[in-house]
Design a protein around this motif. Sequence first.
Motif, PDB file in Angstrom:
ATOM      1  N   TYR A 292       0.833  -1.202   0.000  1.00  0.00           N
ATOM      2  CA  TYR A 292       0.000   0.000   0.000  1.00  0.00           C
ATOM      3  C   TYR A 292       0.871   1.257   0.000  1.00  0.00           C
ATOM      4  O   TYR A 292       0.559   2.243  -0.676  1.00  0.00           O
ATOM      5  CB  TYR A 292      -0.938  -0.003   1.209  1.00  0.00           C
ATOM      6  N   LEU A 293       1.974   1.234   0.741  1.00  0.00           N
ATOM      7  CA  LEU A 293       2.903   2.366   0.736  1.00  0.00           C
ATOM      8  C   LEU A 293       3.440   2.613  -0.673  1.00  0.00           C
ATOM      9  O   LEU A 293       3.573   3.765  -1.113  1.00  0.00           O
ATOM     10  CB  LEU A 293       4.058   2.115   1.706  1.00  0.00           C
ATOM     11  N   ARG A 294       3.773   1.526  -1.375  1.00  0.00           N
ATOM     12  CA  ARG A 294       4.258   1.672  -2.750  1.00  0.00           C
ATOM     13  C   ARG A 294       3.166   2.275  -3.641  1.00  0.00           C
ATOM     14  O   ARG A 294       3.432   3.170  -4.459  1.00  0.00           O
ATOM     15  CB  ARG A 294       4.707   0.318  -3.303  1.00  0.00           C
ATOM     16  N   GLU A 295       1.929   1.804  -3.479  1.00  0.00           N
ATOM     17  CA  GLU A 295       0.820   2.337  -4.270  1.00  0.00           C
ATOM     18  C   GLU A 295       0.632   3.834  -4.024  1.00  0.00           C
ATOM     19  O   GLU A 295       0.382   4.609  -4.963  1.00  0.00           O
ATOM     20  CB  GLU A 295      -0.464   1.585  -3.931  1.00  0.00           C
ATOM     21  N   LEU A 296       0.759   4.255  -2.764  1.00  0.00           N
ATOM     22  CA  LEU A 296       0.597   5.673  -2.439  1.00  0.00           C
ATOM     23  C   LEU A 296       1.729   6.504  -3.032  1.00  0.00           C
ATOM     24  O   LEU A 296       1.503   7.618  -3.529  1.00  0.00           O
ATOM     25  CB  LEU A 296       0.546   5.863  -0.921  1.00  0.00           C
ATOM     26  N   ALA A 297       2.961   5.980  -2.970  1.00  0.00           N
ATOM     27  CA  ALA A 297       4.096   6.702  -3.549  1.00  0.00           C
ATOM     28  C   ALA A 297       3.925   6.863  -5.056  1.00  0.00           C
ATOM     29  O   ALA A 297       4.217   7.923  -5.621  1.00  0.00           O
ATOM     30  CB  ALA A 297       5.396   5.978  -3.233  1.00  0.00           C
ATOM     31  N   ILE A 298       3.438   5.819  -5.723  1.00  0.00           N
ATOM     32  CA  ILE A 298       3.172   5.901  -7.168  1.00  0.00           C
ATOM     33  C   ILE A 298       2.058   6.901  -7.446  1.00  0.00           C
ATOM     34  O   ILE A 298       2.146   7.721  -8.369  1.00  0.00           O
ATOM     35  CB  ILE A 298       2.804   4.503  -7.729  1.00  0.00           C
ATOM     36  N   LYS A 299       1.019   6.865  -6.624  1.00  0.00           N
ATOM     37  CA  LYS A 299      -0.132   7.758  -6.811  1.00  0.00           C
ATOM     38  C   LYS A 299       0.289   9.219  -6.686  1.00  0.00           C
ATOM     39  O   LYS A 299      -0.099  10.069  -7.507  1.00  0.00           O
ATOM     40  CB  LYS A 299      -1.208   7.428  -5.777  1.00  0.00           C
ATOM     41  N   LEU A 300       1.099   9.546  -5.674  1.00  0.00           N
ATOM     42  CA  LEU A 300       1.521  10.928  -5.496  1.00  0.00           C
ATOM     43  C   LEU A 300       2.468  11.351  -6.616  1.00  0.00           C
ATOM     44  O   LEU A 300       2.392  12.491  -7.101  1.00  0.00           O
ATOM     45  CB  LEU A 300       2.187  11.121  -4.131  1.00  0.00           C
ATOM     46  N   PHE A 301       3.351  10.451  -7.034  1.00  0.00           N
ATOM     47  CA  PHE A 301       4.252  10.824  -8.125  1.00  0.00           C
ATOM     48  C   PHE A 301       3.472  11.056  -9.417  1.00  0.00           C
ATOM     49  O   PHE A 301       3.795  11.967 -10.189  1.00  0.00           O
ATOM     50  CB  PHE A 301       5.339   9.777  -8.368  1.00  0.00           C
ATOM     51  N   ASN A 302       2.448  10.243  -9.663  1.00  0.00           N
ATOM     52  CA  ASN A 302       1.629  10.448 -10.854  1.00  0.00           C
ATOM     53  C   ASN A 302       0.954  11.814 -10.820  1.00  0.00           C
ATOM     54  O   ASN A 302       0.795  12.481 -11.855  1.00  0.00           O
ATOM     55  CB  ASN A 302       0.587   9.338 -10.978  1.00  0.00           C
ATOM     56  N   TYR A 303       0.541  12.232  -9.637  1.00  0.00           N
ATOM     57  CA  TYR A 303      -0.019  13.569  -9.456  1.00  0.00           C
ATOM     58  C   TYR A 303       1.030  14.617  -9.838  1.00  0.00           C
ATOM     59  O   TYR A 303       0.742  15.595 -10.537  1.00  0.00           O
ATOM     60  CB  TYR A 303      -0.442  13.754  -8.002  1.00  0.00           C
ATOM     61  N   LEU A 304       2.262  14.387  -9.370  1.00  0.00           N
ATOM     62  CA  LEU A 304       3.356  15.300  -9.688  1.00  0.00           C
ATOM     63  C   LEU A 304       3.644  15.311 -11.182  1.00  0.00           C
ATOM     64  O   LEU A 304       3.897  16.373 -11.767  1.00  0.00           O
ATOM     65  CB  LEU A 304       4.612  14.876  -8.907  1.00  0.00           C
ATOM     66  N   GLU A 305       3.613  14.163 -11.801  1.00  0.00           N
ATOM     67  CA  GLU A 305       3.891  14.052 -13.226  1.00  0.00           C
ATOM     68  C   GLU A 305       2.940  14.926 -14.041  1.00  0.00           C
ATOM     69  O   GLU A 305       3.342  15.565 -15.026  1.00  0.00           O
ATOM     70  CB  GLU A 305       3.764  12.589 -13.665  1.00  0.00           C
ATOM     71  N   ARG A 306       1.688  14.964 -13.621  1.00  0.00           N
ATOM     72  CA  ARG A 306       0.699  15.776 -14.337  1.00  0.00           C
ATOM     73  C   ARG A 306       0.992  17.277 -14.212  1.00  0.00           C
ATOM     74  O   ARG A 306       0.512  18.074 -15.022  1.00  0.00           O
ATOM     75  CB  ARG A 306      -0.707  15.467 -13.822  1.00  0.00           C
ATOM     76  N   HIS A 307       1.744  17.653 -13.182  1.00  0.00           N
ATOM     77  CA  HIS A 307       2.081  19.056 -12.957  1.00  0.00           C
ATOM     78  C   HIS A 307       3.550  19.355 -13.286  1.00  0.00           C
ATOM     79  O   HIS A 307       4.052  20.433 -12.961  1.00  0.00           O
ATOM     80  CB  HIS A 307       1.816  19.448 -11.496  1.00  0.00           C
ATOM     81  N   ILE A 360       8.317  12.238  -0.048  1.00  0.00           N
ATOM     82  CA  ILE A 360       8.703  13.544   0.496  1.00  0.00           C
ATOM     83  C   ILE A 360       9.091  14.492  -0.639  1.00  0.00           C
ATOM     84  O   ILE A 360       8.680  15.662  -0.673  1.00  0.00           O
ATOM     85  CB  ILE A 360       9.862  13.393   1.500  1.00  0.00           C
ATOM     86  N   ASN A 361       9.860  13.997  -1.600  1.00  0.00           N
ATOM     87  CA  ASN A 361      10.274  14.851  -2.712  1.00  0.00           C
ATOM     88  C   ASN A 361       9.121  15.179  -3.651  1.00  0.00           C
ATOM     89  O   ASN A 361       9.064  16.289  -4.196  1.00  0.00           O
ATOM     90  CB  ASN A 361      11.433  14.194  -3.470  1.00  0.00           C
ATOM     91  N   SER A 362       8.206  14.240  -3.843  1.00  0.00           N
ATOM     92  CA  SER A 362       7.006  14.535  -4.639  1.00  0.00           C
ATOM     93  C   SER A 362       6.203  15.648  -3.979  1.00  0.00           C
ATOM     94  O   SER A 362       5.714  16.578  -4.640  1.00  0.00           O
ATOM     95  CB  SER A 362       6.134  13.285  -4.782  1.00  0.00           C
ATOM     96  N   TYR A 363       6.066  15.539  -2.682  1.00  0.00           N
ATOM     97  CA  TYR A 363       5.296  16.526  -1.907  1.00  0.00           C
ATOM     98  C   TYR A 363       5.935  17.913  -2.029  1.00  0.00           C
ATOM     99  O   TYR A 363       5.252  18.915  -2.279  1.00  0.00           O
ATOM    100  CB  TYR A 363       5.252  16.067  -0.449  1.00  0.00           C
ATOM    101  N   LYS A 364       7.255  17.978  -1.862  1.00  0.00           N
ATOM    102  CA  LYS A 364       7.947  19.266  -1.949  1.00  0.00           C
ATOM    103  C   LYS A 364       7.826  19.854  -3.358  1.00  0.00           C
ATOM    104  O   LYS A 364       7.607  21.059  -3.520  1.00  0.00           O
ATOM    105  CB  LYS A 364       9.423  19.098  -1.581  1.00  0.00           C
ATOM    106  N   ALA A 365       7.988  19.003  -4.374  1.00  0.00           N
ATOM    107  CA  ALA A 365       7.909  19.500  -5.744  1.00  0.00           C
ATOM    108  C   ALA A 365       6.505  19.992  -6.081  1.00  0.00           C
ATOM    109  O   ALA A 365       6.338  21.021  -6.751  1.00  0.00           O
ATOM    110  CB  ALA A 365       8.328  18.401  -6.717  1.00  0.00           C
ATOM    111  N   LEU A 366       5.495  19.288  -5.594  1.00  0.00           N
ATOM    112  CA  LEU A 366       4.111  19.686  -5.878  1.00  0.00           C
ATOM    113  C   LEU A 366       3.783  21.043  -5.289  1.00  0.00           C
ATOM    114  O   LEU A 366       3.086  21.863  -5.917  1.00  0.00           O
ATOM    115  CB  LEU A 366       3.138  18.627  -5.354  1.00  0.00           C
ATOM    116  N   PHE A 367       4.299  21.319  -4.107  1.00  0.00           N
ATOM    117  CA  PHE A 367       3.981  22.587  -3.473  1.00  0.00           C
ATOM    118  C   PHE A 367       4.819  23.743  -4.015  1.00  0.00           C
ATOM    119  O   PHE A 367       4.731  24.863  -3.518  1.00  0.00           O
ATOM    120  CB  PHE A 367       4.090  22.471  -1.950  1.00  0.00           C
ATOM    121  N   SER A 368       5.588  23.466  -5.055  1.00  0.00           N
ATOM    122  CA  SER A 368       6.266  24.547  -5.774  1.00  0.00           C
ATOM    123  C   SER A 368       5.470  24.929  -7.019  1.00  0.00           C
ATOM    124  O   SER A 368       5.884  25.811  -7.776  1.00  0.00           O
ATOM    125  CB  SER A 368       7.674  24.115  -6.179  1.00  0.00           C
TER     126      SER A 368
END
Length: 418
Positions: A292-307, A360-368
């Motif tokens: 599940y942790l892996r799924e969440l990391a992929i999900k957040l990165f996919n969100y980042l990819e769109r941005h 953590i890095n996806s989160y930081k990048a998204l908030f930029s």
Amino acid sequence: MIYWALLLHIYQPPFQSLKILQKINDECYSKLFDVFLEFPTTKLTLNINGSLTEFFTHYKFLDTLEKIKEVARKGQLRFTGSGMYHPILPNLPPAEVLRQIHLNEEYNEQIFGKIYAASKGFFPPEMAISKGILNIVKQLDYKWIIASGIACPSEWPTNFYYLYNTLPVFFRDDIISNEISFKKYGPMEFISKIKTLFEDDYYIITAMDGETFGHHIKNYEETFLRTVFQEIDGDEEVQMIFLDDILNLFEQKGKVIPLASSWSTTPENLKVNNPFPLWSDPKNQLHNVQNYLRELAIKLFNYLERHSSQIPQDHLEFYNNARTSLDKGENSDGTWWASTFNFSEDLIFRSTQFLVRSIINSYKALFSTPLKSDEILEIRHIYEDFKGNFTNLLQLLANEVEKRSRFKAYQRKIDNGR
């Protein structure tokens, strides 16, 4: 004629220490390829995941790399495709499967050159296959795919091979491969065995970890492989071949849909619909949380990819860190070390750290990037969900450590003041 196709798989996880890598190289890799170079008529189908190639390159294990190249240049070795960081492919979404495969191709081709780039077969890590993975590999430029023998739902192929749609599927002889891996019989017994398996001309595929020879079993590259090679050199009954050669020596006979499985799957696992027991056992709480942790990391990165087009230049480092860490975090080792028969809280944590770094890095990048209020809520929800489940993982690890500790009874006496 008996045709023997040998496949070896060599790999180290992305968190492996230099000390252990050096030990394995000295005990196994370096000596293993010396044995093949000593016997020019031997043939080897080799899977080397890019994760290990990356280590060899980074730490300058250039002698070993050169030996692998030399065996290939002499026409004794053909490579396979695989996943860069040894993921259990059926547990990943298709886009991540394709990325792992392409990363593996690009990096290994960069290091090995044209001898790697040639059309090749495909080795799924841990021989973990599913219908979805077969469909993906079928669409790529691979000549065949190998599966564990337990995946074969039809008559056992000895002098023919099957197709999945248009993709040739080869099946490993699980029994003999495991007998070799666990040192159940010696080289002469092995030769006698393969000479008396079937009638007429036939082939046999043995496949195992390359680390078996010298690391898992000390000096086994000498006491087993070298002795076998010496005995069959010039033997008119046994001929070593590449797996590719099966396509030319034998005919295709019908189509097959291999069962979802791995080379660690048992018939009992299949009965309860648990095809990947060492990596995604539904009854294993650690596996459930890790996956599940892996799924969440992929999900957040996919969100980042769109941005990604909106990330400022000075924050692209966060994006790159998130992507690279996710690639490495998809390795199979963390869940393997959390399975019923294997446990190491240290290696579980070292594997999971890549997912932590990615999110953590996806989160930081998204908030930029400019985000809408509903997007901010969704991103925070994924991040908090990850944090909560990571805390849960740590608690489960603590519980498991106590349960398995050999000092448990002694510690309780101390706690009780005895």
